[in-house]
Scaffold this motif. Structure first.
Motif, short mmCIF file in Angstrom:
data_model
loop_
_atom_site.label_atom_id
_atom_site.label_comp_id
_atom_site.label_asym_id
_atom_site.label_seq_id
_atom_site.Cartn_x
_atom_site.Cartn_y
_atom_site.Cartn_z
N GLU A 1 51.27 47.28 -51.49
CA GLU A 1 51.16 46.06 -52.28
C GLU A 1 49.77 45.93 -52.91
OE1 GLU A 1 52.54 46.22 -49.31
OE2 GLU A 1 54.62 45.75 -49.82
N ASP A 2 48.75 46.37 -52.22
CA ASP A 2 47.38 46.28 -52.74
C ASP A 2 47.14 47.24 -53.91
OD1 ASP A 2 46.75 44.40 -50.82
OD2 ASP A 2 45.97 45.89 -49.39
N LEU A 3 48.03 48.23 -54.08
CA LEU A 3 47.85 49.23 -55.14
C LEU A 3 48.57 48.86 -56.44
CD1 LEU A 3 48.17 52.62 -53.21
CD2 LEU A 3 46.09 51.61 -54.18
N LYS A 4 49.19 47.69 -56.48
CA LYS A 4 49.89 47.28 -57.70
C LYS A 4 48.92 47.24 -58.87
CE LYS A 4 53.08 43.87 -59.63
NZ LYS A 4 53.84 42.63 -59.39
N GLY A 5 49.29 47.95 -59.96
CA GLY A 5 48.44 48.00 -61.14
C GLY A 5 47.27 48.97 -61.02
N LYS A 6 47.25 49.76 -59.97
CA LYS A 6 46.17 50.73 -59.76
C LYS A 6 46.66 52.15 -60.10
CE LYS A 6 43.72 47.32 -58.28
NZ LYS A 6 42.66 46.74 -59.15
N VAL A 7 45.76 53.12 -59.98
CA VAL A 7 46.09 54.51 -60.32
C VAL A 7 46.43 55.29 -59.05
CG1 VAL A 7 45.26 56.66 -61.33
CG2 VAL A 7 44.57 54.47 -62.33
N LEU A 8 47.66 55.79 -59.01
CA LEU A 8 48.11 56.65 -57.91
C LEU A 8 48.29 58.06 -58.45
CD1 LEU A 8 49.32 57.35 -55.11
CD2 LEU A 8 51.53 56.57 -55.99
N ALA A 9 47.56 59.02 -57.91
CA ALA A 9 47.68 60.41 -58.36
C ALA A 9 48.68 61.16 -57.50
CB ALA A 9 46.32 61.09 -58.28
N PHE A 10 49.65 61.80 -58.16
CA PHE A 10 50.53 62.74 -57.49
C PHE A 10 49.89 64.12 -57.61
CE2 PHE A 10 53.85 59.49 -58.63
CZ PHE A 10 54.15 59.13 -57.32
N ALA A 11 50.36 65.07 -56.82
CA ALA A 11 49.73 66.40 -56.80
C ALA A 11 50.26 67.32 -57.88
CB ALA A 11 49.91 67.04 -55.43
N ASP A 12 51.57 67.58 -57.87
CA ASP A 12 52.18 68.54 -58.77
C ASP A 12 53.66 68.20 -58.87
OD1 ASP A 12 53.76 71.22 -59.19
OD2 ASP A 12 51.71 71.74 -59.77
N PRO A 13 54.29 68.37 -60.03
CA PRO A 13 55.71 68.03 -60.18
C PRO A 13 56.63 68.76 -59.21
CG PRO A 13 54.71 68.38 -62.33
CD PRO A 13 53.69 68.81 -61.31
N ASP A 14 56.22 69.93 -58.73
CA ASP A 14 57.05 70.70 -57.81
C ASP A 14 56.59 70.59 -56.35
OD1 ASP A 14 59.00 71.86 -59.57
OD2 ASP A 14 57.37 73.06 -60.41
N SER A 15 55.70 69.64 -56.08
CA SER A 15 55.23 69.43 -54.72
C SER A 15 56.16 68.49 -53.97
CB SER A 15 53.81 68.84 -54.73
OG SER A 15 53.41 68.47 -53.43
N THR A 16 56.53 68.87 -52.77
CA THR A 16 57.40 68.02 -51.95
C THR A 16 56.66 66.76 -51.53
OG1 THR A 16 58.35 70.06 -51.05
CG2 THR A 16 58.95 67.99 -49.96
N SER A 17 55.58 66.95 -50.78
CA SER A 17 54.84 65.81 -50.23
C SER A 17 53.91 65.17 -51.25
CB SER A 17 54.02 66.26 -49.02
OG SER A 17 53.14 67.31 -49.38
N GLY A 18 53.56 65.94 -52.29
CA GLY A 18 52.64 65.42 -53.28
C GLY A 18 53.29 64.73 -54.46
N TYR A 19 54.64 64.80 -54.53
CA TYR A 19 55.33 64.10 -55.62
C TYR A 19 56.77 63.69 -55.26
CZ TYR A 19 57.78 63.12 -59.97
OH TYR A 19 58.56 62.53 -60.92
N ALA A 20 57.64 64.65 -54.99
CA ALA A 20 59.07 64.35 -54.86
C ALA A 20 59.35 63.30 -53.79
CB ALA A 20 59.85 65.62 -54.57
N VAL A 21 58.86 63.54 -52.58
CA VAL A 21 59.15 62.62 -51.47
C VAL A 21 58.50 61.25 -51.66
CG1 VAL A 21 58.72 62.22 -49.01
CG2 VAL A 21 59.78 64.36 -49.77
N PRO A 22 57.20 61.18 -51.98
CA PRO A 22 56.64 59.83 -52.18
C PRO A 22 57.28 59.08 -53.34
CG PRO A 22 55.05 61.51 -52.81
CD PRO A 22 56.15 62.21 -52.09
N ASN A 23 57.54 59.78 -54.44
CA ASN A 23 58.17 59.14 -55.59
C ASN A 23 59.54 58.60 -55.20
OD1 ASN A 23 58.60 58.26 -58.20
ND2 ASN A 23 59.18 60.27 -58.98
N TYR A 24 60.35 59.44 -54.59
CA TYR A 24 61.71 59.06 -54.20
C TYR A 24 61.70 57.89 -53.22
CZ TYR A 24 66.35 59.57 -52.05
OH TYR A 24 67.62 59.34 -51.57
#
Length: 300
Positions: free
Chosen positions: A133-156
């Motif tokens: 909730e504290d990150l609303k409107g902030k910048v969240l960096a993902f790692a790589d489009p093909d990263s499991t833990s760096g993109y797919a799982v957190p995004n999903y």
């Protein structure tokens, strides 16, 4: 009776030649490594494993790296490398890209007998961010489009929890690697970044502390995913069965055959990986399904 005995003898005599036959076609065996950390450290970490394989397999062995995850996936698809250490999502991408042309062989097992890990969202410990909730409107960096833990799982999982990344955060850039994302948080480039941990002792932030890249207590995790199946050491399906069997046996034996190489490869002093267990595709089908869901969401 003599004919049967003679036939059996000929079969036995032929076995070594059959088992070693792949070496005449594969003078060099290449394995790929994903870009979870900077190039220099990645290469240094896998050099002892490369030397171990040369000695164990009896052929030249080459390490293959790329600037992003897709480079390793495409190298597998194009038959440019024979094997690769992949994350779950990268394996799913390779499986889809090759129409099932890859085989998962082994995955790491930790000291606590777990074979999974977790995606985490990290922030500076001295920041005001204590939850999503504290990150609303902030910048969240993902790692790589093909990263499991760096993109797919957190995004999903963020979407499932009611936080649509594309609208909830002001920006969701790709940092290029887990280390780059965490370093970007420390440097103030990002407010938060996705990375992974195996447990409280082992993971990207802990490894960066051990390498002197960041200070102890400089980053904190404010979100953690459900457990993710550890990614597999993967082979091309079109390789000789004997080559696949020999490579599987070599990797499975390394904790006892070459403890130093194994420790360095899995993260040096902060590693909690004790060995490897065999896996099959069914273990990763949910990741394939998740990637299909993410792709459909992007199209819509």
């Amino acid at each position: 009776m003599r004919l049967i005995a003679a036939t059996a003898l000929l079969t036995i005599l032929a076995l070594p030649a059959v088992a070693a036959d792949w070496k005449s076609d594969y003078k060099v065996v290449r394995f790929g490594v994903l870009s979870s950390e900077n190039e220099k450290d990645r290469v240094a970490r896998y050099k002892p494993f490369e030397a171990y394989l040369k000695k164990t397999l009896g052929v030249d062995v080459e390490l293959f790296t790329a600037g992003n995850f897709d480079g390793v996936i495409q190298a597998l698809a194009a038959d440019q490398i024979e094997f690769a250490f992949l994350g779950s999502s990268a394996y799913a991408a390779a499986y889809t890209e090759t129409n099932g042309g890859v085989i998962p062989l082994l995955t790491a097992v930790q000291e606590d007998d777990s074979t999974g890990y977790f995606s985490v969202i990290t922030v500076r410990c001295d920041s005001p961010y204590k939850n999503i909730e504290d990150l609303k409107g902030k910048v969240l960096a993902f790692a790589d489009p093909d990263s499991t833990s760096g993109y797919a799982v957190p995004n999903y999982n963020l979407v499932q929890q009611g936080y649509e990344p594309s609208t909830y955060f002001s920006a969701t850039p790709f940092s290029g690697s887990h280390e780059a994302g965490v370093q970007g948080v420390v440097n103030g480039q990002f407010d938060a970044a996705a990375a992974y941990i195996n447990n409280e002792k082992s993971g990207i932030p802990q490894r960066m502390v051990s390498k002197g890249m960041i200070k102890e207590g400089e980053v904190c995790n404010i979100w953690m995913s459900p457990e993710i199946t550890s990614g597999p050491f993967t082979a091309r399906a079109n390789l000789p069965a004997e080559l696949i069997a020999d490579m599987r046996a070599a990797l499975k034996a390394i904790p006892e055959a070459d403890p130093a190489a194994h420790k360095e490869m899995t993260g040096a002093e902060n590693s909690t990986a004790k060995g490897y267990v065999e896996v099959d595709h069914e273990r990763y089908q949910w990741i394939v399904d998740m990637r299909a869901w993410l792709k459909a969401q992007r199209k819509s």
